[in-house]
Scaffold this motif. Structure first.
Motif, short mmCIF file in Angstrom:
data_model
loop_
_atom_site.label_atom_id
_atom_site.label_comp_id
_atom_site.label_asym_id
_atom_site.label_seq_id
_atom_site.Cartn_x
_atom_site.Cartn_y
_atom_site.Cartn_z
N LEU A 1 -1.54 2.91 -34.25
CA LEU A 1 -0.61 1.81 -34.03
C LEU A 1 0.84 2.25 -34.16
O LEU A 1 1.70 1.82 -33.40
CB LEU A 1 -0.89 0.67 -35.01
N ALA A 2 1.11 3.12 -35.11
CA ALA A 2 2.47 3.62 -35.28
C ALA A 2 2.88 4.43 -34.05
O ALA A 2 4.03 4.34 -33.60
CB ALA A 2 2.58 4.45 -36.54
N ALA A 3 1.95 5.19 -33.48
CA ALA A 3 2.25 5.96 -32.27
C ALA A 3 2.56 5.02 -31.11
O ALA A 3 3.49 5.26 -30.33
CB ALA A 3 1.08 6.88 -31.93
N VAL A 4 1.80 3.94 -30.99
CA VAL A 4 2.04 2.96 -29.93
C VAL A 4 3.40 2.29 -30.15
O VAL A 4 4.17 2.10 -29.20
CB VAL A 4 0.90 1.90 -29.88
N ALA A 5 3.74 1.95 -31.40
CA ALA A 5 5.03 1.34 -31.70
C ALA A 5 6.17 2.29 -31.33
O ALA A 5 7.19 1.87 -30.78
CB ALA A 5 5.11 0.96 -33.17
N GLU A 6 6.00 3.57 -31.64
CA GLU A 6 7.03 4.55 -31.30
C GLU A 6 7.16 4.69 -29.78
O GLU A 6 8.27 4.78 -29.25
CB GLU A 6 6.71 5.90 -31.93
N LEU A 7 6.04 4.68 -29.08
CA LEU A 7 6.06 4.75 -27.62
C LEU A 7 6.80 3.55 -27.05
O LEU A 7 7.64 3.70 -26.16
CB LEU A 7 4.63 4.80 -27.07
N GLU A 8 6.54 2.37 -27.57
CA GLU A 8 7.22 1.16 -27.09
C GLU A 8 8.71 1.26 -27.35
O GLU A 8 9.52 0.90 -26.51
CB GLU A 8 6.64 -0.09 -27.76
N ARG A 9 9.10 1.76 -28.51
CA ARG A 9 10.52 1.91 -28.83
C ARG A 9 11.17 2.89 -27.84
O ARG A 9 12.27 2.65 -27.36
CB ARG A 9 10.67 2.43 -30.27
N SER A 10 10.46 3.96 -27.51
CA SER A 10 10.98 4.93 -26.53
C SER A 10 11.12 4.28 -25.16
O SER A 10 12.09 4.53 -24.44
CB SER A 10 10.05 6.14 -26.43
N ASN A 11 10.14 3.46 -24.80
CA ASN A 11 10.19 2.76 -23.51
C ASN A 11 11.38 1.79 -23.47
O ASN A 11 12.06 1.68 -22.45
CB ASN A 11 8.89 2.01 -23.23
N ILE A 12 11.61 1.08 -24.55
CA ILE A 12 12.76 0.17 -24.63
C ILE A 12 14.04 0.95 -24.44
O ILE A 12 14.93 0.56 -23.69
CB ILE A 12 12.76 -0.60 -25.97
N LYS A 13 14.16 2.09 -25.13
CA LYS A 13 15.36 2.92 -25.04
C LYS A 13 15.54 3.43 -23.61
O LYS A 13 16.66 3.43 -23.09
CB LYS A 13 15.25 4.09 -26.02
N ALA A 14 14.44 3.85 -22.96
CA ALA A 14 14.53 4.34 -21.59
C ALA A 14 14.99 3.23 -20.64
O ALA A 14 15.82 3.46 -19.76
CB ALA A 14 13.17 4.90 -21.14
N ARG A 15 14.47 2.01 -20.83
CA ARG A 15 14.90 0.88 -20.00
C ARG A 15 16.37 0.56 -20.24
O ARG A 15 17.11 0.25 -19.31
CB ARG A 15 14.03 -0.34 -20.27
N GLN A 16 16.79 0.65 -21.49
CA GLN A 16 18.19 0.39 -21.83
C GLN A 16 19.09 1.42 -21.15
O GLN A 16 20.11 1.06 -20.55
CB GLN A 16 18.37 0.45 -23.34
N MET A 17 18.72 2.69 -21.22
CA MET A 17 19.53 3.75 -20.62
C MET A 17 19.57 3.59 -19.09
O MET A 17 20.61 3.83 -18.46
CB MET A 17 19.01 5.13 -21.00
N ALA A 18 18.45 3.19 -18.48
CA ALA A 18 18.41 2.97 -17.03
C ALA A 18 19.35 1.82 -16.66
O ALA A 18 20.06 1.89 -15.65
CB ALA A 18 16.99 2.67 -16.58
N GLY A 19 19.37 0.78 -17.47
CA GLY A 19 20.26 -0.35 -17.22
C GLY A 19 21.72 0.04 -17.33
O GLY A 19 22.55 -0.39 -16.53
N ILE A 20 22.03 0.88 -18.30
CA ILE A 20 23.40 1.36 -18.47
C ILE A 20 23.81 2.21 -17.28
O ILE A 20 24.91 2.05 -16.74
CB ILE A 20 23.55 2.13 -19.80
N ALA A 21 22.91 3.10 -16.85
CA ALA A 21 23.20 3.96 -15.70
C ALA A 21 23.44 3.11 -14.44
O ALA A 21 24.36 3.39 -13.66
CB ALA A 21 22.07 4.95 -15.47
N ARG A 22 22.61 2.07 -14.25
CA ARG A 22 22.77 1.19 -13.09
C ARG A 22 24.11 0.47 -13.16
O ARG A 22 24.84 0.39 -12.16
CB ARG A 22 21.63 0.18 -13.02
#
Length: 185
Positions: free
Chosen positions: A113-134
């Motif tokens: 579960l902790a690995a899944v939570a970390e993956l989700e946090r990474s996904n959120i960060k990636a989406r945030q960075m993509a939004g900033i780049a856009r």
């Protein structure tokens, strides 16, 4: 043996009452510890409420959390937190996941579960960075709108032979803002 509760919310706009309520429906908590406005990205032992909890608990105590992600977002930190608590003889119960983290099966589930939570946090960060780049590509201004006039700050400092601190006090801004203003002109 004490049953203690730990609740945490990441922002000041949130509150811990929903977590407290869900825990109180199942467990009689003798002592509460909370971190409000503290991100799960901050290591558990660096959070004031969790640090107090760690000082308080002793062998035989049970820590109840509403969910594993209240302990932290980083897999390694969550696992280390569980280990140091287990080292003190403290059992951990996570309500959402429905297991006792002090058992071998609970620890295996926690790791997943902790690995899944970390993956989700990474996904959120990636989406945030993509939004900033856009937004940058579209020419949108990012960050807070500038509220000071760099030229006025730099000129006042020069005219008065003022220090960075004195200039910051004069304009009600930070010393870093004074330095940026003076570099900009």
């Amino acid at each position: 043996m004490a049953v203690v509760g730990y609740v945490r919310v990441s922002t000041g706009e949130q509150n811990v009452e929903a977590q407290r309520h869900s825990i109180e429906q199942i467990h009689k908590i003798e002592e509460w510890f909370a971190d409000e406005g503290v991100s799960g990205a901050v290591k558990a032992m660096e959070r004031p409420g969790f640090s107090e909890l760690f000082k308080y608990v002793r062998k035989g105590d049970v820590l109840v959390v509403s969910a594993v992600d209240r302990l932290g977002r980083d897999t390694i930190d969550v696992l280390n937190t569980v280990e140091v608590l287990r080292g003190k003889g403290v059992s951990i119960i996570s309500l959402r996941e429905g297991f006792d983290l002090s058992t071998p099966m609970g620890k295996a589930m926690l790791t997943m579960l902790a690995a899944v939570a970390e993956l989700e946090r990474s996904n959120i960060k990636a989406r945030q960075m993509a939004g900033i780049a856009r937004a940058k590509a579209e020419g949108k201004a990012l960050g807070r709108e500038k509220t000071i006039d760099d030229a006025s700050v730099a000129q006042w400092r020069k005219d008065n032979g003022a220090s960075i601190q004195a200039t910051a006090a004069q304009f009600g801004i930070s010393p870093a803002s004074v330095k940026r203003a003076c570099r900009a002109v």
